[in-house]
Design a protein around this motif. Structure first.
Motif, PDB file in Angstrom:
ATOM      1  N   LEU A 127       0.845  -1.195   0.000  1.00 17.99           N
ATOM      2  CA  LEU A 127       0.000   0.000   0.000  1.00 17.99           C
ATOM      3  C   LEU A 127       0.884   1.250   0.000  1.00 17.99           C
ATOM      4  N   PRO A 128       0.913   1.998  -1.096  1.00 19.54           N
ATOM      5  CA  PRO A 128       1.758   3.192  -1.167  1.00 19.54           C
ATOM      6  C   PRO A 128       1.474   4.193  -0.054  1.00 19.54           C
ATOM      7  N   ALA A 129       0.223   4.313   0.337  1.00 16.50           N
ATOM      8  CA  ALA A 129      -0.146   5.290   1.372  1.00 16.50           C
ATOM      9  C   ALA A 129       0.470   4.964   2.721  1.00 16.50           C
ATOM     10  N   ALA A 130       0.866   3.694   2.896  1.00 15.19           N
ATOM     11  CA  ALA A 130       1.445   3.280   4.176  1.00 15.19           C
ATOM     12  C   ALA A 130       2.958   3.473   4.214  1.00 15.19           C
ATOM     13  N   ARG A 131       3.500   4.170   3.246  1.00 15.57           N
ATOM     14  CA  ARG A 131       4.950   4.357   3.170  1.00 15.57           C
ATOM     15  C   ARG A 131       5.571   4.871   4.470  1.00 15.57           C
ATOM     16  N   PRO A 132       4.913   5.765   5.216  1.00 16.46           N
ATOM     17  CA  PRO A 132       5.523   6.243   6.467  1.00 16.46           C
ATOM     18  C   PRO A 132       5.833   5.134   7.478  1.00 16.46           C
ATOM     19  N   VAL A 133       5.149   3.992   7.373  1.00 15.29           N
ATOM     20  CA  VAL A 133       5.413   2.903   8.316  1.00 15.29           C
ATOM     21  C   VAL A 133       6.016   1.684   7.627  1.00 15.29           C
ATOM     22  N   HIS A 134       6.452   1.828   6.375  1.00 13.29           N
ATOM     23  CA  HIS A 134       7.008   0.689   5.652  1.00 13.29           C
ATOM     24  C   HIS A 134       8.228   0.097   6.355  1.00 13.29           C
ATOM     25  N   ALA A 135       9.075   0.936   6.910  1.00 15.66           N
ATOM     26  CA  ALA A 135      10.272   0.418   7.586  1.00 15.66           C
ATOM     27  C   ALA A 135       9.879  -0.457   8.775  1.00 15.66           C
ATOM     28  N   GLU A 136       8.910  -0.002   9.546  1.00 10.17           N
ATOM     29  CA  GLU A 136       8.455  -0.783  10.695  1.00 10.17           C
ATOM     30  C   GLU A 136       7.751  -2.059  10.248  1.00 10.17           C
ATOM     31  N   LEU A 137       7.010  -1.960   9.158  1.00  8.92           N
ATOM     32  CA  LEU A 137       6.323  -3.136   8.628  1.00  8.92           C
ATOM     33  C   LEU A 137       7.327  -4.178   8.160  1.00  8.92           C
ATOM     34  N   ARG A 138       8.404  -3.727   7.513  1.00  7.66           N
ATOM     35  CA  ARG A 138       9.426  -4.673   7.057  1.00  7.66           C
ATOM     36  C   ARG A 138      10.081  -5.381   8.241  1.00  7.66           C
ATOM     37  N   LYS A 139      10.317  -4.651   9.309  1.00  6.18           N
ATOM     38  CA  LYS A 139      10.893  -5.266  10.505  1.00  6.18           C
ATOM     39  C   LYS A 139       9.941  -6.313  11.091  1.00  6.18           C
ATOM     40  N   ALA A 140       8.655  -5.967  11.130  1.00  7.25           N
ATOM     41  CA  ALA A 140       7.666  -6.901  11.664  1.00  7.25           C
ATOM     42  C   ALA A 140       7.544  -8.133  10.775  1.00  7.25           C
ATOM     43  N   LEU A 141       7.649  -7.932   9.469  1.00  8.88           N
ATOM     44  CA  LEU A 141       7.591  -9.053   8.534  1.00  8.88           C
ATOM     45  C   LEU A 141       8.784  -9.976   8.743  1.00  8.88           C
ATOM     46  N   ALA A 142       9.971  -9.389   8.867  1.00 14.37           N
ATOM     47  CA  ALA A 142      11.172 -10.193   9.072  1.00 14.37           C
ATOM     48  C   ALA A 142      11.090 -10.975  10.383  1.00 14.37           C
ATOM     49  N   LYS A 143      10.593 -10.331  11.424  1.00  8.69           N
ATOM     50  CA  LYS A 143      10.477 -11.009  12.714  1.00  8.69           C
ATOM     51  C   LYS A 143       9.485 -12.160  12.632  1.00  8.69           C
ATOM     52  N   THR A 144       8.372 -11.934  11.945  1.00  6.28           N
ATOM     53  CA  THR A 144       7.361 -12.985  11.820  1.00  6.28           C
ATOM     54  C   THR A 144       7.894 -14.154  11.012  1.00  6.28           C
ATOM     55  N   GLU A 145       8.624 -13.855   9.934  1.00  7.17           N
ATOM     56  CA  GLU A 145       9.228 -14.924   9.141  1.00  7.17           C
ATOM     57  C   GLU A 145      10.226 -15.716   9.980  1.00  7.17           C
ATOM     58  N   GLU A 146      10.962 -15.013  10.818  1.00 10.14           N
ATOM     59  CA  GLU A 146      11.923 -15.675  11.697  1.00 10.14           C
ATOM     60  C   GLU A 146      11.218 -16.622  12.653  1.00 10.14           C
ATOM     61  N   LEU A 147      10.079 -16.188  13.170  1.00  7.39           N
ATOM     62  CA  LEU A 147       9.324 -17.040  14.087  1.00  7.39           C
ATOM     63  C   LEU A 147       8.813 -18.301  13.389  1.00  7.39           C
ATOM     64  N   THR A 148       8.406 -18.172  12.131  1.00  2.00           N
ATOM     65  CA  THR A 148       7.902 -19.352  11.413  1.00  2.00           C
ATOM     66  C   THR A 148       8.996 -20.390  11.204  1.00  2.00           C
ATOM     67  N   ALA A 149      10.266 -19.961  11.279  1.00  3.02           N
ATOM     68  CA  ALA A 149      11.378 -20.878  11.075  1.00  3.02           C
ATOM     69  C   ALA A 149      11.825 -21.543  12.367  1.00  3.02           C
ATOM     70  N   GLY A 150      11.078 -21.357  13.438  1.00  2.50           N
ATOM     71  CA  GLY A 150      11.447 -21.939  14.723  1.00  2.50           C
ATOM     72  C   GLY A 150      11.323 -23.445  14.750  1.00  2.50           C
ATOM     73  N   THR A 151      11.935 -24.035  15.745  1.00  4.26           N
ATOM     74  CA  THR A 151      11.821 -25.485  15.957  1.00  4.26           C
ATOM     75  C   THR A 151      10.406 -25.801  16.450  1.00  4.26           C
ATOM     76  N   PRO A 152      10.002 -27.048  16.389  1.00  2.00           N
ATOM     77  CA  PRO A 152       8.682 -27.409  16.914  1.00  2.00           C
ATOM     78  C   PRO A 152       8.499 -26.976  18.367  1.00  2.00           C
ATOM     79  N   GLU A 153       9.551 -27.102  19.154  1.00  2.00           N
ATOM     80  CA  GLU A 153       9.466 -26.732  20.566  1.00  2.00           C
ATOM     81  C   GLU A 153       9.289 -25.223  20.725  1.00  2.00           C
TER      82      GLU A 153
END
Length: 280
Positions: A127-153
């Motif tokens: 969403l182009p209009a959300a550009r002011p928070v794109h940096a924060e969104l990218r960080k949240a995306l990276a963190k969420t992707e990292e969580l999906t790569a966790g071990t079963p435990e």
């Protein structure tokens, strides 16, 4: 320790269920109760009676006729293949030890929530209009992707509700920015009880319908362009000839649960359900 880290950000096409790469996890891990959506009761961790040995549904082409409408609405956002092929390395719950199967069933709902968040974050970044928070969104995306790569435990012990709350703050800000450019009065119907509401032809451009309950509401011909539909309950909502162009945070399960027509205009992130033609 995190395993199998993704080396790229996911796209929306990757966040859709791929049953060919899954061990039928939604048909086993999740419970359901006899209702308008399901013909029978089923406990969590118990295989559906329609699940075949090859992890395919024995009545897939007749689910609605057999009383399993809920199955046709559901989508795991790609969590099934992630758990089956990545988290558990292609190990089938049928052939492994019982404790592995139980852990797989525990992890699947957590992964599904994480993948749903990936869907929202990926859409927010488009969403182009959300550009002011794109940096924060990218960080949240990276963190969420990292969580999906966790071990079963790690996944089984994750406080996914706390993570959802963190992400939701950003998604709310995204919504405000995206809807700010809509002309006219932007209605705030967040969490509204609109069960059976008569909203035929309503002007809901840029409206916030976050978490609104629109079960069986009549939105025939309504203008929902640029509306925020995150978490809105669209079960049996009539979207005949409605315009949802540019509506955001709309998921395939929401669309699948609604009723629509050939004249319903949808955002490009979702597809027109095959059963719509038969319903209207």
């Amino acid at each position: 320790m995190l395993n199998c880290m993704r080396d790229h950000h996911v796209g929306l096409t990757e966040l859709r269920g791929d049953c060919e790469r899954c061990f039928g996890l939604c048909c086993v891990a999740l419970p359901f109760a006899a209702s308008a959506d399901f013909a029978v009761d089923k406990a969590a961790g118990t295989p559906c009676r329609n699940l075949r040995e090859d992890h395919r549904c024995g009545i897939h082409a007749r689910l609605r006729q057999k009383g399993f409408t809920g199955c046709t609405v559901y989508d795991c956002f790609g969590a099934g293949q992630q758990v089956s092929q990545i988290t558990f390395g292609g190990r089938d719950w049928r052939t492994g030890p019982p404790e592995q199967a139980r852990r797989m069933f525990d992890v699947f709902p957590v992964m599904r929530q994480l993948h749903e968040l990936l869907w929202y974050l990926t859409e927010a970044l488009a969403l182009p209009a959300a550009r002011p928070v794109h940096a924060e969104l990218r960080k949240a995306l990276a963190k969420t992707e990292e969580l999906t790569a966790g071990t079963p435990e790690e996944l089984a012990g994750l406080d996914v509700a706390a993570h959802r709350q963190e992400v939701n703050v950003l998604l709310l800000r995204t919504s405000e920015l995206a809807r700010a450019g809509t002309r006219g009065r932007r209605k705030d119907r967040r969490g509204a009880d609109l069960v059976g509401a008569r909203l035929k032809g309503a002007d809901l451009r840029g409206a916030s319908l976050r978490g609104a309950c629109l079960i069986a509401a009549d939105l025939t011909g309504a203008d929902l362009r640029g509306a925020d539909l995150i978490g809105a309950d669209l079960r049996d909502t009539d979207l005949t000839d409605a315009d949802l162009t540019g509506a955001f945070f709309l998921t395939q399960p929401q669309v699948n649960a609604a009723r629509g027509s050939a004249g319903t205009r949808l955002p490009g992130s979702v597809t027109r359900p095959g059963h719509w033609t038969a319903q209207v």
